[in-house]
Design a protein around this motif. Sequence first.
Motif, PDB file in Angstrom:
ATOM      1  N   GLU A 488     -87.654  12.579 -69.912  1.00  0.00           N
ATOM      2  CA  GLU A 488     -88.107  13.025 -68.591  1.00  0.00           C
ATOM      3  C   GLU A 488     -88.971  14.283 -68.700  1.00  0.00           C
ATOM      4  OE1 GLU A 488     -87.836  11.284 -65.855  1.00  0.00           O
ATOM      5  OE2 GLU A 488     -86.805   9.778 -67.068  1.00  0.00           O
ATOM      6  N   TYR A 489     -88.630  15.203 -69.608  1.00  0.00           N
ATOM      7  CA  TYR A 489     -89.468  16.390 -69.796  1.00  0.00           C
ATOM      8  C   TYR A 489     -90.859  16.000 -70.299  1.00  0.00           C
ATOM      9  CZ  TYR A 489     -85.270  19.277 -69.300  1.00  0.00           C
ATOM     10  OH  TYR A 489     -84.142  19.890 -68.819  1.00  0.00           O
ATOM     11  N   ASP A 491     -92.435  13.475 -69.152  1.00  0.00           N
ATOM     12  CA  ASP A 491     -92.975  12.639 -68.073  1.00  0.00           C
ATOM     13  C   ASP A 491     -93.030  11.171 -68.476  1.00  0.00           C
ATOM     14  OD1 ASP A 491     -93.243  14.902 -66.619  1.00  0.00           O
ATOM     15  OD2 ASP A 491     -95.431  14.953 -66.612  1.00  0.00           O
ATOM     16  N   GLU A 522     -89.895  25.838 -68.779  1.00  0.00           N
ATOM     17  CA  GLU A 522     -91.237  25.459 -68.366  1.00  0.00           C
ATOM     18  C   GLU A 522     -92.313  26.311 -69.017  1.00  0.00           C
ATOM     19  OE1 GLU A 522     -91.553  25.372 -64.142  1.00  0.00           O
ATOM     20  OE2 GLU A 522     -90.461  23.473 -63.958  1.00  0.00           O
ATOM     21  N   ARG A 525     -92.829  24.602 -72.527  1.00  0.00           N
ATOM     22  CA  ARG A 525     -92.818  23.145 -72.686  1.00  0.00           C
ATOM     23  C   ARG A 525     -94.130  22.625 -73.270  1.00  0.00           C
ATOM     24  NH1 ARG A 525     -91.245  19.932 -67.492  1.00  0.00           N
ATOM     25  NH2 ARG A 525     -89.457  21.326 -67.750  1.00  0.00           N
ATOM     26  N   THR A 559    -101.412  22.771 -56.958  1.00  0.00           N
ATOM     27  CA  THR A 559    -100.414  22.868 -58.031  1.00  0.00           C
ATOM     28  C   THR A 559     -99.620  24.153 -57.972  1.00  0.00           C
ATOM     29  OG1 THR A 559    -102.141  23.749 -59.508  1.00  0.00           O
ATOM     30  CG2 THR A 559    -101.704  21.384 -59.595  1.00  0.00           C
ATOM     31  N   ASP A 562     -94.697  23.791 -54.791  1.00  0.00           N
ATOM     32  CA  ASP A 562     -93.627  23.035 -55.459  1.00  0.00           C
ATOM     33  C   ASP A 562     -93.497  21.624 -54.910  1.00  0.00           C
ATOM     34  OD1 ASP A 562     -92.819  25.079 -57.211  1.00  0.00           O
ATOM     35  OD2 ASP A 562     -91.663  26.050 -55.614  1.00  0.00           O
ATOM     36  N   PRO A 564     -93.729  17.808 -54.849  1.00  0.00           N
ATOM     37  CA  PRO A 564     -93.923  16.773 -55.881  1.00  0.00           C
ATOM     38  C   PRO A 564     -94.942  15.728 -55.489  1.00  0.00           C
ATOM     39  CG  PRO A 564     -91.903  16.359 -54.664  1.00  0.00           C
ATOM     40  CD  PRO A 564     -92.444  17.669 -54.144  1.00  0.00           C
ATOM     41  N   ARG A 608     -98.785  11.585 -56.249  1.00  0.00           N
ATOM     42  CA  ARG A 608     -97.753  12.298 -56.997  1.00  0.00           C
ATOM     43  C   ARG A 608     -98.392  13.220 -58.025  1.00  0.00           C
ATOM     44  NH1 ARG A 608     -93.620   9.802 -61.483  1.00  0.00           N
ATOM     45  NH2 ARG A 608     -92.346  11.662 -61.768  1.00  0.00           N
ATOM     46  N   PRO A 611     -95.178  16.564 -63.491  1.00  0.00           N
ATOM     47  CA  PRO A 611     -94.769  17.921 -63.874  1.00  0.00           C
ATOM     48  C   PRO A 611     -95.623  18.545 -64.973  1.00  0.00           C
ATOM     49  CG  PRO A 611     -92.841  16.546 -63.554  1.00  0.00           C
ATOM     50  CD  PRO A 611     -94.021  15.643 -63.438  1.00  0.00           C
ATOM     51  N   ARG A 614     -98.831  19.790 -63.516  1.00  0.00           N
ATOM     52  CA  ARG A 614     -98.603  21.011 -62.745  1.00  0.00           C
ATOM     53  C   ARG A 614     -98.484  22.219 -63.674  1.00  0.00           C
ATOM     54  NH1 ARG A 614     -96.272  21.573 -57.790  1.00  0.00           N
ATOM     55  NH2 ARG A 614     -95.336  19.500 -57.905  1.00  0.00           N
ATOM     56  N   LEU A 615     -97.702  22.075 -64.739  1.00  0.00           N
ATOM     57  CA  LEU A 615     -97.524  23.183 -65.679  1.00  0.00           C
ATOM     58  C   LEU A 615     -98.848  23.590 -66.309  1.00  0.00           C
ATOM     59  CD1 LEU A 615     -94.228  22.237 -67.565  1.00  0.00           C
ATOM     60  CD2 LEU A 615     -94.556  24.009 -65.838  1.00  0.00           C
TER      61      LEU A 615
END
Length: 625
Positions: A488-489, A491, A522, A525, A559, A562, A564, A608, A611, A614-615
């Motif tokens: 999941e981290y 994606d 984050e 990552r 971005t 928060d 999603p 969508r 993540p 976004r980071l």
Amino acid sequence: MDFKILGPVSAELDGRPVPLDGSKQRTALAALLLAHGQVITDERLTTLLWGWDPPATSTRQLYTYVSRLRTRLGPGHGLERHGAGYRMDITPAALDWDRFRALAETGRADLLAGRYADAERRLGQALALWSGPALSDVTEQLAAAEGPRLTEAHLAATEHHTEAALALGRHGELVPGLTRQVTLHPVRERLRGQLMTALFRCGRQADALCLYEEGRRVLADELGIDPGPELRALHQEILAATLPAPAAPEHLTTTLTAEPPAPRPAPAGRAPVGPAPVGWTSVDQASAVPGPAARPVPALLPAAPGDFTGRQAQSRDVLDALDSHQDVVITGAHGTGKSALALKAAEQARPAFPDGQLYADLRTPDGTPRTPAQVLGWFLHALGAAPGRIPDGLDERAQLYRTLLAGRRMLIVLDNAADDAQVRPLLPGGGATRTLVTGIRPGLASLEGTRLVRLGPMTPAEATGLLARIAGPDRLAADPEAVARIAEYCDRLPLALRIAAARLADRPDRPAAHLAARLAAEDRRLGELRIGSLDVTTGLRHALTALDPSTATAFAVLTATDLPTFTPPDAAALLDLPLHEAEDVLDRLADARLLEPRPADNIVPQFRLMPLVRLFSRTRVLTAV
């Protein structure tokens, strides 16, 4: 009215397509068509549309779908309410499934009666009605309920058609398609036996025997059984070279002349042009174009990833399209594994393209597009054009390229295409050669006659499977929860998963939970998802750089929140823009694959934000500050 379900569900009225809304409306139409005038209850339709856990508003939504369907089909649609359900009388209309069954049954009767030419013709007409997997755009519930019997009917017709073609002595032209079918259906013994027969009659006895051994191993490993008596008997006939000749071979007459063709008239100021030498083609680029006797067989494909995992449905889509003589465009966001899927599919389809494969990465290492002229120079050289005779101009190179491809059956893989303008000069001029293109830009969908295959994140099972395939299943089995968090981290993107798995493999002393904890932070990552030449931010950097300034600024604003997902009203409020301008911004970001469009239950589109994207955007903003 013409209805079609042997591929995407569609309807045509007087030759014009009838617009249909989404998979649920198509599911309702297909279910009613397959019922052949029988009543389908509301309960059954609801289950086919939503499964066993429908929404509370399912009754109202079902009524809406049917009502809109009536409107779209127009007068005389035959769709009516009947008791606690609906029925559809399509007596005056045509349904491709009905036409297919009639042709297939008549063709099978011809086959049993020994009328092989009639059987081959009718069964070929039946198979030509298919434009891809049946019911390809309906809900999974209807596909599971009706798809298997339609697929089985298609396979049976394929086997009957092959049997008729073998009886007519057409074994040579059957090998590519049969190779594809055996790859898709490895335990179907009749198809394997037909391919063995075709190979033997083509003088490839060793390949036929190897194919039998491969089938024997597959049956033993997957089902724990031996080949059936018919396949074993065929094996013995091939081994002893006693296989009977075709039952009713066609006789083709070829007329040869011993006299050379007359010289062509010469343009003013030039000497006459005589007949071309043996093995060469007499055209204006005669000195650059090798004839059949001199043609090389290029093999430019890089190796497909040996640890390729998942993407089974998308792989079938690509192979089905190539088998149906369609070009393919694989599209998706950065890191979704487009190149890996293309190379894997090309490797599996290699036997169907005996004249070779061409490959080019259309993007340079710094992310800029290669020119079509440069790529054509590579391809012309691989196709045997004399180096000193390759023209300089793009149009002349494209003409020579199409000349060299004429009469060949090749596969061309164009990886990382920037847009359709870059691809068009690299397309063959018709014939049996097929093209497989990968890229992120939506404009690639404008290439005529192509099948579009979209890639998104992997399923959770595919993602953890890829991690285990690279890092080792035994090691990851100890902590499945940590492995799921890693996926999941990442994606669930193949590139990020590959990097994470490589880190796990590189540090066998550290458990999976250690990497999961590092990815949870984050601020580090993106740094963790970089190893060697692999970096999840590379593609994102190229995408952001290509944005115009106003869109890039809007993306930074979006971005920074928060949220999603975004809708046009959300974006309008955040960006202080009119609604239509905000929607245009979201569309441009989706075109750059920085936002992912999501199916919506109403007419308001949703997008969508992944993540990792976004980071990366936030990191860029902080770096700029």
